[in-house]
Design a protein around this motif. Structure first.
Motif, short mmCIF file in Angstrom:
data_model
loop_
_atom_site.label_atom_id
_atom_site.label_comp_id
_atom_site.label_asym_id
_atom_site.label_seq_id
_atom_site.Cartn_x
_atom_site.Cartn_y
_atom_site.Cartn_z
N ASN A 59 -54.43 -13.81 -13.39
CA ASN A 59 -54.76 -12.87 -12.30
C ASN A 59 -56.24 -12.52 -12.22
N ILE A 60 -57.02 -12.95 -13.18
CA ILE A 60 -58.38 -12.39 -13.31
C ILE A 60 -59.45 -13.36 -12.83
N GLY A 61 -59.32 -14.62 -13.20
CA GLY A 61 -60.38 -15.57 -12.83
C GLY A 61 -60.12 -16.90 -13.50
N PRO A 62 -61.15 -17.70 -13.70
CA PRO A 62 -60.94 -18.99 -14.36
C PRO A 62 -60.75 -18.83 -15.87
N ALA A 63 -60.23 -19.87 -16.49
CA ALA A 63 -60.10 -19.87 -17.95
C ALA A 63 -61.48 -19.74 -18.60
N GLY A 64 -61.48 -19.31 -19.84
CA GLY A 64 -62.74 -19.22 -20.58
C GLY A 64 -63.17 -17.80 -20.83
N LEU A 65 -62.54 -16.87 -20.12
CA LEU A 65 -62.89 -15.45 -20.25
C LEU A 65 -61.66 -14.70 -20.76
N THR A 66 -61.89 -13.76 -21.65
CA THR A 66 -60.82 -12.91 -22.15
C THR A 66 -61.25 -11.46 -22.00
N TYR B 172 -65.16 -6.06 -32.20
CA TYR B 172 -65.20 -5.25 -30.98
C TYR B 172 -66.43 -4.35 -30.92
N GLY B 173 -66.70 -3.68 -32.04
CA GLY B 173 -67.84 -2.76 -32.05
C GLY B 173 -69.15 -3.50 -31.83
N ALA B 174 -69.29 -4.65 -32.50
CA ALA B 174 -70.54 -5.43 -32.38
C ALA B 174 -70.69 -5.98 -30.96
N GLN B 175 -69.59 -6.44 -30.38
CA GLN B 175 -69.68 -6.96 -29.01
C GLN B 175 -69.96 -5.84 -28.01
N ALA B 176 -69.37 -4.68 -28.25
CA ALA B 176 -69.63 -3.55 -27.34
C ALA B 176 -71.11 -3.16 -27.39
N GLU B 177 -71.63 -3.13 -28.60
CA GLU B 177 -73.04 -2.80 -28.83
C GLU B 177 -73.95 -3.77 -28.05
N ALA B 178 -73.51 -5.03 -27.96
CA ALA B 178 -74.31 -6.07 -27.31
C ALA B 178 -73.89 -6.30 -25.86
N ASP B 179 -73.13 -5.38 -25.27
CA ASP B 179 -72.64 -5.55 -23.89
C ASP B 179 -71.95 -6.90 -23.70
N SER B 180 -71.15 -7.30 -24.69
CA SER B 180 -70.41 -8.58 -24.69
C SER B 180 -71.33 -9.79 -24.59
N MET B 181 -72.60 -9.60 -25.00
CA MET B 181 -73.53 -10.75 -24.95
C MET B 181 -74.16 -10.99 -26.31
N LEU B 182 -73.31 -10.86 -27.33
CA LEU B 182 -73.79 -11.14 -28.67
C LEU B 182 -74.19 -12.61 -28.80
N ASN B 183 -73.49 -13.44 -28.08
CA ASN B 183 -73.94 -14.83 -27.87
C ASN B 183 -73.76 -15.12 -26.38
N THR B 184 -73.93 -16.35 -25.99
CA THR B 184 -73.84 -16.66 -24.55
C THR B 184 -72.41 -16.43 -24.06
N PRO B 185 -72.21 -15.55 -23.12
CA PRO B 185 -70.85 -15.31 -22.63
C PRO B 185 -70.45 -16.38 -21.61
N PRO B 186 -69.18 -16.41 -21.21
CA PRO B 186 -68.73 -17.38 -20.20
C PRO B 186 -69.20 -16.89 -18.83
N THR B 187 -70.45 -17.20 -18.51
CA THR B 187 -71.10 -16.54 -17.37
C THR B 187 -70.40 -16.81 -16.03
N TYR B 188 -70.02 -18.06 -15.79
CA TYR B 188 -69.45 -18.34 -14.47
C TYR B 188 -68.07 -17.70 -14.31
N SER B 189 -67.28 -17.73 -15.38
CA SER B 189 -65.95 -17.10 -15.32
C SER B 189 -66.09 -15.59 -15.11
N TRP B 190 -67.09 -15.01 -15.73
CA TRP B 190 -67.34 -13.57 -15.61
C TRP B 190 -67.71 -13.24 -14.15
N TYR B 191 -68.58 -14.08 -13.58
CA TYR B 191 -68.99 -13.90 -12.18
C TYR B 191 -67.78 -14.03 -11.25
N LEU B 192 -66.95 -15.05 -11.50
CA LEU B 192 -65.80 -15.25 -10.62
C LEU B 192 -64.78 -14.12 -10.76
#
Ligand code: PMP
Length: 359
Positions: free
Chosen positions: A196-203, A225-245
């Motif tokens: 329901n959310i978008g393409p695969a690759g994003l959780t 979770y805490g570390a990713q929250a601290e980094a705005d879910s960008m602790l490493n390269t996020p699934p950018t296109y899935s996030w956009y979609l």
């Protein structure tokens, strides 16, 4: 170009207006001269896409400031092990209500990290229902109860959520955003995006902030979770296109009138399908009527020797991916948000014609 009616369980049909917009923005997003796929995740343009998506998701689900919303990778399957690592010690336990294949997979994975304690299961009736809450064995000393709110393969769905003295964790992979829920009933919700959310690759992970300080030291940083929250879910390269979609899907949902509006459409779609199955001697639903999923509708032909003909003839009229999961057989129509009511009407017409021909 002819698009089919796609009843896939996931990756699944996306709303056509979302695909149209992605197409229009494909080569040159917002006069940046590039596709979102080609942008740095640190660029202003992408950071703006990411934060708008989060704000819209918070708006849709009415998520308060006491929760983190994380955009991660690894699928729901990674969360099966990520949440035990984040929430409990190896000697602790997590209670599970087992309602089907995805519950069982979550239990197996959790067992590697702590005690997975099954407090109720519908295995004996072929996972055709949610076990009655009165029969749940609540005696364990676990702080947490895990449910799979919608079993994608079995088509069994919690219609209401239990109100417990324990903290509820829910795998909502195949139903998040299909209806309004009260976030405050849950300590943690997670969902793979590809339904329901978008393409695969994003959780998506929605987690109460106060639960995020106990991660085991060995927890991978990307799943902390805490570390990713601290980094705005960008602790490493996020699934950018899935996030956009996903962000485009959230905007589409808001334009439709939000989750109350989409829930109404989903209920009508599912009701029409179940009514037709119920009224027929030719088709059958394996699920207890009280728990029939509005998202995944498994059904059987009473004469299984017609299964192949049903699938073949459905395909010929542009109705695709109706084959039930290999573990249960039969048919399954997944009717997520992106599957328009017209797809369900077309399926109903086909089912009627097929019955008239072979019934
Ligand atoms: N939970 C449920 C309810 C699912 O439907 C699925 C995928 N079909 C999963 C978990 C696993 O998700 P993923 O493939 O994203 O790991």
């Amino acid at each position: 170009m002819e698009r089919v009616y796609n009843f896939s369980a996931g990756p699944a049909a996306l709303p056509e207006p979302v695909l149209e917009r992605a197409k229009a923005e494909m080569l040159d997003y917002g006069s940046s001269g590039m596709s979102v796929m080609e942008m740095s995740h640190r660029s202003n343009a992408f950071v703006e896409i990411a934060s708008r998506a989060e704000a819209n998701l918070r708006n849709l689900l009415k998520i308060g400031e006491d929760y983190y919303v994380l955009f991660l990778q690894g699928g729901a399957t990674a969360q099966f092990s990520a949440f035990p690592m984040n929430l409990v010690s190896p000697e602790d336990s997590i209670d599970y209500v087992s309602t089907g294949s995805w519950s069982q997979k979550a239990i197996a994975e959790c067992s590697k990290y702590c005690h997975a304690n099954v407090i109720a299961s519908s295995i004996e009736t072929g996972f055709d229902r949610i076990p009655e809450e009165d029969d749940w064995n609540m005696d364990s000393n676990s702080q947490f109860v895990h449910i799979c709110s919608n079993e994608t393969i079995g088509g069994v769905q919690f219609k209401e959520f239990p109100s417990l003295d324990k903290i509820l964790i829910a795998d909502m992979s195949s139903e998040l955003l299909s209806r309004q829920i009260n976030i405050n009933d849950f300590g943690l919700i997670y969902a793979g995006a590809q339904k329901n959310i978008g393409p695969a690759g994003l959780t998506i992970v929605i987690v109460r902030k106060d639960l995020c300080s106990k991660a085991r030291p060995e927890t991978p940083a990307v799943f902390n979770y805490g570390a990713q929250a601290e980094a705005d879910s960008m602790l490493n390269t996020p699934p950018t296109y899935s996030w956009y979609l996903a962000g485009l899907v959230f905007e589409w949902l808001l334009e439709l009138g939000g989750l109350d509006a989409v829930e109404k459409i989903n209920n009508e779609k599912a009701q029409k399908l179940y009514d037709a199955i119920q009224a027929s001697d030719f088709y059958d639903s394996p699920v207890d009527p009280r728990y029939r999923s509005t998202m995944n509708v498994p059904f059987k032909l009473k004469d299984e020797s017609l299964d192949d003909a049903f699938l073949k003839e459905a395909e010929q009229v542009g109705l695709t991916n109706l084959k039930g999961h290999r573990s249960v057989g039969g048919m399954r129509a997944s009717i997520y948000n992106g599957v328009p009511p017209g797809a369900v009407y077309a399926l109903l017409d086909f089912m009627k014609e097929f019955e008239a021909k072979y019934g």
